[in-house]
Each structure stands twice: as C-alpha cells, then as structure tokens.
Design an enzyme around this catalytic site. Structure first.
Site, PDB file in Angstrom:
ATOM      1  N   HIS A 181     -15.187 -27.030  33.027  1.00 13.34           N
ATOM      2  CA  HIS A 181     -16.643 -26.956  33.162  1.00 13.34           C
ATOM      3  C   HIS A 181     -17.086 -26.095  34.335  1.00 13.34           C
ATOM      4  O   HIS A 181     -18.291 -25.908  34.547  1.00 13.34           O
ATOM      5  CB  HIS A 181     -17.237 -28.362  33.337  1.00 13.34           C
ATOM      6  CG  HIS A 181     -17.004 -29.260  32.155  1.00 13.34           C
ATOM      7  ND1 HIS A 181     -15.938 -30.121  32.086  1.00 13.34           N
ATOM      8  CD2 HIS A 181     -17.697 -29.407  31.001  1.00 13.34           C
ATOM      9  CE1 HIS A 181     -15.980 -30.772  30.929  1.00 13.34           C
ATOM     10  NE2 HIS A 181     -17.033 -30.357  30.250  1.00 13.34           N
ATOM     11  N   HIS A 247     -13.761 -35.922  40.617  1.00 14.91           N
ATOM     12  CA  HIS A 247     -14.132 -34.819  39.728  1.00 14.91           C
ATOM     13  C   HIS A 247     -15.624 -34.892  39.417  1.00 14.91           C
ATOM     14  O   HIS A 247     -16.097 -35.878  38.845  1.00 14.91           O
ATOM     15  CB  HIS A 247     -13.326 -34.883  38.427  1.00 14.91           C
ATOM     16  CG  HIS A 247     -11.874 -34.575  38.617  1.00 14.91           C
ATOM     17  ND1 HIS A 247     -11.282 -33.428  38.129  1.00 14.91           N
ATOM     18  CD2 HIS A 247     -10.899 -35.258  39.266  1.00 14.91           C
ATOM     19  CE1 HIS A 247      -9.996 -33.419  38.453  1.00 14.91           C
ATOM     20  NE2 HIS A 247      -9.742 -34.522  39.147  1.00 14.91           N
TER      21      HIS A 247
END
Length: 287
Positions: A181, A247
């Site tokens: 991402h 994360h």
C-alpha cells in the site's frame, strides 16, 4: 464554566460552515463518486511511475497489485472530499542511479500532482504548491536503500577478532514502506550473531538495517535480508534477527487495529540448530 445551549451551538456550527469553511471545502473540489473509477486508474498509473522512479520493478510479483492497492488507500485516506460539511453533520539490479535522480524527482512530482487532482484537491492552491516537490524528495529519501549495496555499507567495518561469544545489538529503530500500500511500518530490530574469527562494526549492523528497510518491503522479507547480509559479510557461526513492528496499513485503514504489532524472526546456523543458543538470544533481547 460556560454552558452553551445545543440550539445555539448548532446554529453557530451552521453559520460557521456557510462562511469560513467554504474556502476549504469548496464543492468544485469534491470528488464525484461516479468518476471514482477513472480517478483510481490515473492514480494507479501515477504510483506505477513512482515505483519505476525509485528503482523498483512494478511488474515483479510482490508489486504487481501495489499501484491498485495504493490508489485505493489514498482515496480512502482522502475520502473526506467525497462529502460536504453538511453531509458530515447530518450523515540491487534495481539500484537508482544518482546521476538521474533529478529527472526521476521531476517525474515523481508530476505523479503526485496527478494524485492530488484525483483525490479532489487543487495542486495550485497556496498550501499545496510545493507539496509534489516535497513528497517526491520524501519518497526518494524513504527508498534511498536502492542507491546503496551491502559492500558500500560494510566496507572497512569488518575486523579480525578471536571472539566467539554472542554479539547482540538491540532496539535498532526501523522505518520502512509496505510494498502493498506504500504506507509506513516501523518498529525495533534485534540482531545477534556468533562470530567466526571476524566481527562487524556495531554501527554497520544498524546501517544494514537501514539499507534494506529503506526500500519497499514486507516485514518477513526484510527480516531474512538483514540476516543473510550479515552471513555474506562475515560468515558467522550463526545469525538471529527479530523485528517487532507496527503497520499503518493495519492501523489507519483496513481492519484499523491500532494496538496490533507484528513479530518476525529469522534464525540461521547455530541459532536454528542449537535450542540453547536460540533461547539465550531470545531471553537477552527481552531482558
């Protein structure tokens, strides 16, 4: 203490909306939900350009869907442009050549300008005029690991030494970008090794962590790369690496679990074969 009746407060909010907030939420900047798909495609192309410019191959297995995921992520992070205020209150061979860094930065700036437009912003407004330039410099800094090799990092940092006891470097700060991402993950790295007539300068261990973390990564691969790099550098009897990280792709999007952490480990040589060595290492990094 001052109390304000709810009716006065709501009227104040609505009055504030109709005046000052118009400057920041102008309807001509709102992202139309109908053309979201075409905007996502443009953003995907922009991220593909960014991947190429930082020195990655957007067609490799781990990155094939990254532009799509990153585009969905940036649209999610900026989804506020799809609502009005009223709506809210009522509902190594990939190394980057330093010589062409400037031209790559220009491409990345153009890509970020496209992203700003597609999420519903005006890249020419005062607060955003220099944002593409700053963002381009930032992404090149975050991925500067592509500009170095392990040889650059450990040169002059290997010493012959008759030391055969465990060496551990703890709490090495690590910052990286998730290759799925393109959002950050960060945490601590713990490295231990059993020397075999050679030791590695302590700062070089931290530099090896930086070398591989300053690339597009997944935590599992990063853990193993650090361990293998130390094996290549000094051929120790064993290497152990543990990473504990948070994360942002889990905390600010998706499942949004803000307290979750991920732990990965790689054990090589004696640390894999000898349970006592492994146990000693794990005990020492927790103490």
């Amino acid at each position: 203490m001052i109390f304000i009746s709810s009716s006065i407060y709501i009227n104040h909010i609505l009055e504030y909306q109709s005046d000052d907030l118009d400057r920041y939420t102008s309807d001509d900047l709102l992202v139309s939900k109908e053309d979201r798909q075409s905007k996502q495609k443009k953003i995907e192309d922009a991220y593909r350009t960014i991947l190429e410019c930082v020195g990655e191959d957007p067609n490799r297995e781990g990155l094939v869907r990254t532009p799509e995921r990153a585009a969905k992520a940036i649209l999610y992070f900026t989804r506020g442009y799809e609502e009005t205020i009223k709506d809210r209150y009522t509902s190594d061979d990939l190394l980057v050549s330093k010589e062409d860094r400037q031209s790559k930065q220009k491409k990345i700036e153009d890509a970020y300008r496209t992203i700003l437009e597609c999420v519903g912003e005006d890249p020419n407004r005062e607060g955003l005029v220099r944002t593409p330039e700053r963002a381009a410099k930032a992404i090149l800094y975050f991925t500067r690991g592509y500009e170095e090799t392990i040889k650059d990092v450990v040169s002059l940092g290997i010493f012959e030494e008759k030391h055969d006891d465990m060496v551990i470097v703890r709490d090495i700060e690590m910052f990286s970008l998730c290759e799925h991402h393109l959002v950050p993950f960060f945490g601590q790295v713990y490295v231990g090794y059993l020397p075999n007539r050679c030791v590695l300068g302590l700062s070089k261990i931290a530099r090896i962590v930086d070398l591989y973390s300053r690339r597009l990564q997944i935590q599992e691969k990063l853990t193993k790369q650090i361990a293998l790099a130390i094996v290549d550098a000094i051929k120790p009897m064993g290497v152990a690496v543990v990473i504990e990280a948070t994360h942002m792709c889990m905390t600010m999007r998706g499942v949004q679990k803000s307290n979750s952490k991920t732990t990965t480990s790689t054990m090589l040589g004696f640390f894999r074969e000898d349970p006592r060595s492994r146990e000693e290492f794990l005990k020492l990094i927790k103490s």
